[in-house]
Design a protein around this motif. Structure first.
Motif, PDB file in Angstrom:
ATOM      1  N   THR A 131      -0.810  -6.941   3.382  1.00 22.51           N
ATOM      2  CA  THR A 131      -0.201  -5.710   3.879  1.00 22.51           C
ATOM      3  C   THR A 131       0.928  -5.308   2.933  1.00 22.51           C
ATOM      4  OG1 THR A 131       1.348  -6.951   5.286  1.00 22.51           O
ATOM      5  CG2 THR A 131      -0.706  -6.186   6.305  1.00 22.51           C
ATOM      6  N   GLY A 134       7.320  -3.947   3.791  1.00 20.42           N
ATOM      7  CA  GLY A 134       8.059  -2.947   4.542  1.00 20.42           C
ATOM      8  C   GLY A 134       9.399  -2.601   3.915  1.00 20.42           C
ATOM      9  N   GLU A 135      10.109  -1.696   4.579  1.00 24.27           N
ATOM     10  CA  GLU A 135      11.390  -1.221   4.054  1.00 24.27           C
ATOM     11  C   GLU A 135      12.418  -2.333   3.936  1.00 24.27           C
ATOM     12  OE1 GLU A 135      12.803   1.987   6.386  1.00 24.27           O
ATOM     13  OE2 GLU A 135      11.156   3.358   5.856  1.00 24.27           O
ATOM     14  N   GLU A 169       4.036   2.087  -2.391  1.00 20.29           N
ATOM     15  CA  GLU A 169       5.433   2.330  -2.080  1.00 20.29           C
ATOM     16  C   GLU A 169       6.269   1.802  -3.245  1.00 20.29           C
ATOM     17  OE1 GLU A 169       6.026   4.080   0.489  1.00 20.29           O
ATOM     18  OE2 GLU A 169       4.031   3.973   1.386  1.00 20.29           O
TER      19      GLU A 169
END
Length: 502
Positions: A131, A134-135, A169
């Protein structure tokens, strides 16, 4: 070489451990030692002068990093270690922590306190990431990407998944170089991920070969040991007719150089005879520029119109420098419909553009025709794509529908056969991003077709040879000064390298 997914790699790791009777830590130690040797071999002069920092995660990639740090220290280098604080670590990671002193732990919001410049080894995540980060990882990854120095990733740039969806990202390490274990990973080969993979090297860590062979893989990475058997030796009783007679169809006013370069590449790649079918304006250019080629003239003065050429050549390469004049398009369409189903055909450049504007012609392509588009030409044929994986899937559908071999030109050029297998090339360099190199490739592949190679072999071997010639040229003129003609000069070197392996 097969390109495996994460589950297949885990299976191969486990079977290697079982069949060799070793522990997972011993396999980790082997892989880390090979990575350490590679780093020292490639960057020894740099790391003599600059501080080394190894950033480690909580899993086995972090365990690799801890082992590499220990091995570098044992070799006399000053190494700082940053280890992510976690409630739980993998067993092999813990074992390597016990073998190493002076570890600095960090949290996701901490300042990693990197030196101003130096050498950073990224071991946060390996191939197991499934995955996107994340931030909460933004601070750590940003600090690594802001590092003023060389950044080396072990196995994968941290944050980059093995088969990425193409939605990226900021939380991915941008590596100067990636040392990946045993086989290439798909994400290392795609244009979408180029910003994260400056270069990569495959390190053979001795995983079980039989286990690798048992894995089914639609993606393959082409290296010389796959191709040497394809290069054919010559009989001393052979003659020029033994090795085929190629017809190159193309050229227009101002673009005759494409046919000239492609014709040279045809003969440099082993074909016995070449006839260039061109408009009348190119006659002197071909006869003077390459006297080894025969020339046949179309009725058109500045572009091809009637395609009045025999249908008994060994293979045809069509489209280079041809243009899309209305009469040219009409003549090409009529000629294409006249071909026998067994005709050996390669289409490039404007032949592809005419096809994309006249899709009804696609059904007349002989089975196993080779199409060699660059990305823009490809999008005209198969439509736009969301990301590289979408592009590959659409390209597979196209090859399956029309039963053709597709050569998607670019870094790690991909060859796709009608069965959906994809062969990524390992040769070539950025210096080949210059006008005319595609025309040389057309000559190489068409030459192999005319010599009797089947379409897939001709495409895969031709792409490899073309890239290898570019690598030889780079060694002499560099990437900046490389031109298409340099590739023709070094085709002999590329072929001789494979002949030596045969």
């Amino acid at each position: 070489m097969k390109i495996l997914n994460a589950e297949q790699l885990r299976i191969v790791d486990q079977e290697t451990i079982q069949k060799e009777g070793i522990s997972s830590w011993e396999l980790m130690e082997r892989a880390s030692s090979i990575a350490t040797y590679a780093i020292l071999n490639d960057f020894v002069d740099l790391i003599k002068e600059l501080p080394i920092v190894v950033v480690c995660g909580k899993g086995n990639n972090g365990g690799d990093g801890l082992a590499i740090a220990r091995q570098l220290r044992e070799s006399g280098y000053d190494v700082e270690v940053r280890l992510l604080y976690a409630d739980q670590y993998s067993p092999d990671n813990l074992l390597n922590q016990e073998k190493l002193d002076d570890i600095k732990f960090f949290g996701l919001k901490d300042d990693l306190d990197f030196p101003i410049e130096g050498f950073l080894i990224d071991c946060l995540f390996g191939y197991g990431l499934n995955t996107a980060l994340g931030e909460e990882w933004t601070s750590v990854i940003s600090q690594m990407n802001d590092f003023q120095g060389v950044v080396v990733s072990i196995d994968m740039p941290s944050g980059l998944m093995l088969e990425s969806t193409g939605k990226f990202e900021d939380n991915i390490v941008r590596a100067t170089k990636v040392y990946t274990f045993q086989c290439p990973k798909l994400s290392l080969l795609l244009p979408d991920t180029a910003v994260f993979v400056g270069d990569f090297e495959i390190l053979d860590i001795g995983l079980n070969e039989n286990s690798i062979l048992e894995q089914q893989a639609e993606y393959k990475y082409v290296e010389s040991d796959m191709l040497d058997i394809l290069v054919r030796s010559r009989s001393r009783f052979s003659h020029k007719g033994t090795y085929g007679h190629i017809a190159l169809i193309g050229g227009s006013l101002g673009k005759m150089g494409a046919v000239l370069m492609s014709s040279k590449a045809v003969l440099r790649s082993g074909c016995g005879l070449i006839t260039a079918y061109i408009p009348r304006c190119g006659y002197n250019i071909l006869q003077i520029g390459f006297p080894e080629a025969m020339v046949m003239l179309d009725s058109g003065e500045e572009e091809i119109k009637d395609f009045n050429i025999d249908l008994d050549y060994s293979a045809y390469g069509v489209g280079i420098g041809m243009g899309k004049d209305e009469e040219t398009s009409r003549g090409f369409g009529i000629w294409l419909q006249s071909l026998d189903e067994n005709t050996k055909l390669l289409l490039d450049a404007d032949a592809l553009n005419i096809l994309s504007e006249n899709e009804q012609l696609l059904k007349f392509l002989p089975k196993n025709s080779i199409l060699t588009p660059h990305p823009k030409e490809l999008s005209r044929l198969i439509g736009e794509w969301e990301n590289d994986l979408d592009k590959l899937n659409k390209a597979k559908d196209f090859t399956r529908e029309y039963q053709v071999v597709l050569v998607i030109k670019g870094a790690n050029t991909a060859v796709i056969n009608p069965n959906g297998e994809i062969f990524f090339n390992s040769t070539g360099n950025a210096g080949m991003a210059t006008g005319g190199t595609g025309d040389v490739l057309t000559g190489v592949i068409t030459s192999l077709l005319g010599q009797g190679y089947d379409a897939l072999d001709a495409a895969v071997l031709g792409v490899f040879i073309h890239g290898a010639a570019g690598d030889y040229a780079k060694g002499w003129v560099g990437e900046i000064s490389l031109i298409a003609g340099d590739l023709i000069d070094y085709l002999p070197s590329a072929f001789m390298d494979l002949e030596k392996l045969n």
